[in-house]
Design a protein around this motif. Sequence first.
Motif, PDB file in Angstrom:
ATOM      1  N   ALA A  29      -6.042  -4.927   0.083  1.00  0.00           N
ATOM      2  CA  ALA A  29      -4.670  -4.674   0.538  1.00  0.00           C
ATOM      3  C   ALA A  29      -4.073  -3.552  -0.310  1.00  0.00           C
ATOM      4  N   PRO A  30      -3.288  -2.666   0.305  1.00  0.00           N
ATOM      5  CA  PRO A  30      -2.680  -1.602  -0.489  1.00  0.00           C
ATOM      6  C   PRO A  30      -1.733  -2.167  -1.546  1.00  0.00           C
ATOM      7  N   ASN A  31      -1.749  -1.550  -2.721  1.00  0.00           N
ATOM      8  CA  ASN A  31      -0.850  -1.997  -3.784  1.00  0.00           C
ATOM      9  C   ASN A  31      -0.035  -0.848  -4.381  1.00  0.00           C
ATOM     10  N   VAL A  32      -0.232   0.372  -3.874  1.00  0.00           N
ATOM     11  CA  VAL A  32       0.547   1.528  -4.319  1.00  0.00           C
ATOM     12  C   VAL A  32       0.906   2.388  -3.110  1.00  0.00           C
ATOM     13  N   TYR A  33       1.981   3.176  -3.247  1.00  0.00           N
ATOM     14  CA  TYR A  33       2.348   4.132  -2.206  1.00  0.00           C
ATOM     15  C   TYR A  33       2.563   5.492  -2.858  1.00  0.00           C
ATOM     16  N   LYS A  34       2.389   6.547  -2.052  1.00  0.00           N
ATOM     17  CA  LYS A  34       2.601   7.894  -2.564  1.00  0.00           C
ATOM     18  C   LYS A  34       4.067   8.238  -2.361  1.00  0.00           C
ATOM     19  N   HIS A  35       4.792   8.407  -3.467  1.00  0.00           N
ATOM     20  CA  HIS A  35       6.221   8.713  -3.403  1.00  0.00           C
ATOM     21  C   HIS A  35       6.393  10.041  -2.683  1.00  0.00           C
ATOM     22  N   PRO A  36       7.217  10.078  -1.614  1.00  0.00           N
ATOM     23  CA  PRO A  36       7.334  11.297  -0.810  1.00  0.00           C
ATOM     24  C   PRO A  36       7.939  12.490  -1.549  1.00  0.00           C
ATOM     25  N   ILE A  37       8.686  12.243  -2.620  1.00  0.00           N
ATOM     26  CA  ILE A  37       9.310  13.361  -3.345  1.00  0.00           C
ATOM     27  C   ILE A  37       8.482  13.757  -4.566  1.00  0.00           C
ATOM     28  N   THR A  38       8.103  12.775  -5.404  1.00  0.00           N
ATOM     29  CA  THR A  38       7.380  13.104  -6.634  1.00  0.00           C
ATOM     30  C   THR A  38       5.879  13.275  -6.414  1.00  0.00           C
ATOM     31  N   GLY A  39       5.340  12.641  -5.368  1.00  0.00           N
ATOM     32  CA  GLY A  39       3.901  12.708  -5.115  1.00  0.00           C
ATOM     33  C   GLY A  39       3.092  11.785  -6.008  1.00  0.00           C
ATOM     34  N   ASN A  40       3.761  10.927  -6.785  1.00  0.00           N
ATOM     35  CA  ASN A  40       3.072   9.982  -7.666  1.00  0.00           C
ATOM     36  C   ASN A  40       2.730   8.704  -6.919  1.00  0.00           C
ATOM     37  N   TRP A  41       1.608   8.090  -7.288  1.00  0.00           N
ATOM     38  CA  TRP A  41       1.270   6.780  -6.746  1.00  0.00           C
ATOM     39  C   TRP A  41       2.118   5.747  -7.481  1.00  0.00           C
ATOM     40  N   THR A  42       2.904   4.966  -6.729  1.00  0.00           N
ATOM     41  CA  THR A  42       3.889   4.031  -7.277  1.00  0.00           C
ATOM     42  C   THR A  42       3.590   2.629  -6.753  1.00  0.00           C
ATOM     43  N   PRO A  43       3.716   1.586  -7.584  1.00  0.00           N
ATOM     44  CA  PRO A  43       3.454   0.217  -7.114  1.00  0.00           C
ATOM     45  C   PRO A  43       4.360  -0.166  -5.930  1.00  0.00           C
ATOM     46  N   LEU A  44       3.772  -0.823  -4.942  1.00  0.00           N
ATOM     47  CA  LEU A  44       4.532  -1.297  -3.781  1.00  0.00           C
ATOM     48  C   LEU A  44       5.388  -2.517  -4.126  1.00  0.00           C
ATOM     49  N   ALA A  45       4.785  -3.490  -4.785  1.00  0.00           N
ATOM     50  CA  ALA A  45       5.485  -4.749  -5.060  1.00  0.00           C
ATOM     51  C   ALA A  45       6.372  -4.587  -6.282  1.00  0.00           C
ATOM     52  N   PRO A  46       7.464  -5.249  -6.352  1.00  0.00           N
ATOM     53  CA  PRO A  46       8.041  -6.149  -5.347  1.00  0.00           C
ATOM     54  C   PRO A  46       9.014  -5.440  -4.413  1.00  0.00           C
ATOM     55  N   THR A  47       9.218  -4.137  -4.597  1.00  0.00           N
ATOM     56  CA  THR A  47      10.223  -3.410  -3.813  1.00  0.00           C
ATOM     57  C   THR A  47       9.885  -3.343  -2.328  1.00  0.00           C
ATOM     58  N   TYR A  48       8.619  -3.107  -2.002  1.00  0.00           N
ATOM     59  CA  TYR A  48       8.219  -2.928  -0.606  1.00  0.00           C
ATOM     60  C   TYR A  48       7.142  -3.936  -0.210  1.00  0.00           C
ATOM     61  N   PRO A  49       7.528  -5.122   0.252  1.00  0.00           N
ATOM     62  CA  PRO A  49       6.531  -6.086   0.721  1.00  0.00           C
ATOM     63  C   PRO A  49       5.927  -5.611   2.048  1.00  0.00           C
ATOM     64  N   PRO A  50       4.791  -6.185   2.451  1.00  0.00           N
ATOM     65  CA  PRO A  50       4.190  -5.798   3.735  1.00  0.00           C
ATOM     66  C   PRO A  50       5.200  -5.888   4.869  1.00  0.00           C
ATOM     67  N   GLY A  51       5.208  -4.898   5.730  1.00  0.00           N
ATOM     68  CA  GLY A  51       6.111  -4.864   6.869  1.00  0.00           C
ATOM     69  C   GLY A  51       7.441  -4.193   6.597  1.00  0.00           C
ATOM     70  N   SER A  52       7.694  -3.764   5.349  1.00  0.00           N
ATOM     71  CA  SER A  52       8.981  -3.142   5.028  1.00  0.00           C
ATOM     72  C   SER A  52       8.897  -1.612   5.023  1.00  0.00           C
ATOM     73  N   TYR A  53       7.779  -1.075   5.499  1.00  0.00           N
ATOM     74  CA  TYR A  53       7.607   0.383   5.532  1.00  0.00           C
ATOM     75  C   TYR A  53       6.659   0.760   6.671  1.00  0.00           C
ATOM     76  N   THR A  54       6.670   2.019   7.031  1.00  0.00           N
ATOM     77  CA  THR A  54       5.739   2.560   8.012  1.00  0.00           C
ATOM     78  C   THR A  54       5.081   3.805   7.418  1.00  0.00           C
ATOM     79  N   CYS A  55       4.063   4.305   8.116  1.00  0.00           N
ATOM     80  CA  CYS A  55       3.325   5.485   7.649  1.00  0.00           C
ATOM     81  C   CYS A  55       3.161   6.495   8.786  1.00  0.00           C
ATOM     82  N   PRO A  56       4.261   7.106   9.261  1.00  0.00           N
ATOM     83  CA  PRO A  56       4.119   8.095  10.325  1.00  0.00           C
ATOM     84  C   PRO A  56       3.649   9.445   9.772  1.00  0.00           C
ATOM     85  N   ASP A  57       3.348  10.349  10.664  1.00  0.00           N
ATOM     86  CA  ASP A  57       2.991  11.736  10.338  1.00  0.00           C
ATOM     87  C   ASP A  57       1.649  11.829   9.606  1.00  0.00           C
TER      88      ASP A  57
END
Length: 86
Positions: A29-57
């Motif tokens: 399961a994914p545990n990090v996301y790429k911050h759209p502004i800084t480009g850093n890999w940032t932990p998903l939990a606890p800020t973004y649980p599954p279903g609280s984000y999308t990945c368009p484009d």
Amino acid sequence: MKKIIKFLPVAAIVLGGSLALATTTKMEAPNVYKHPITGNWTPLAPTYPPGSYTCPDEGECTAFRDGSGNITEVTPGVFTPNPPNN
């Protein structure tokens, strides 16, 4: 000869199933996301649980980072938080 012909479909199913199991890898399961502004890999939990984000484009959205810091299983897209429910 008839016994061999009757056995062939069963053998093919068993062999095919075994081959599928041998080539399947466990997805983490994914545990990090790429911050759209800084480009850093940032932990998903606890800020973004599954279903609280999308990945368009296009780009790199979420991934799995192991204990050594290696990034694998990158989901394509741009990390986009869902709007809050009011």
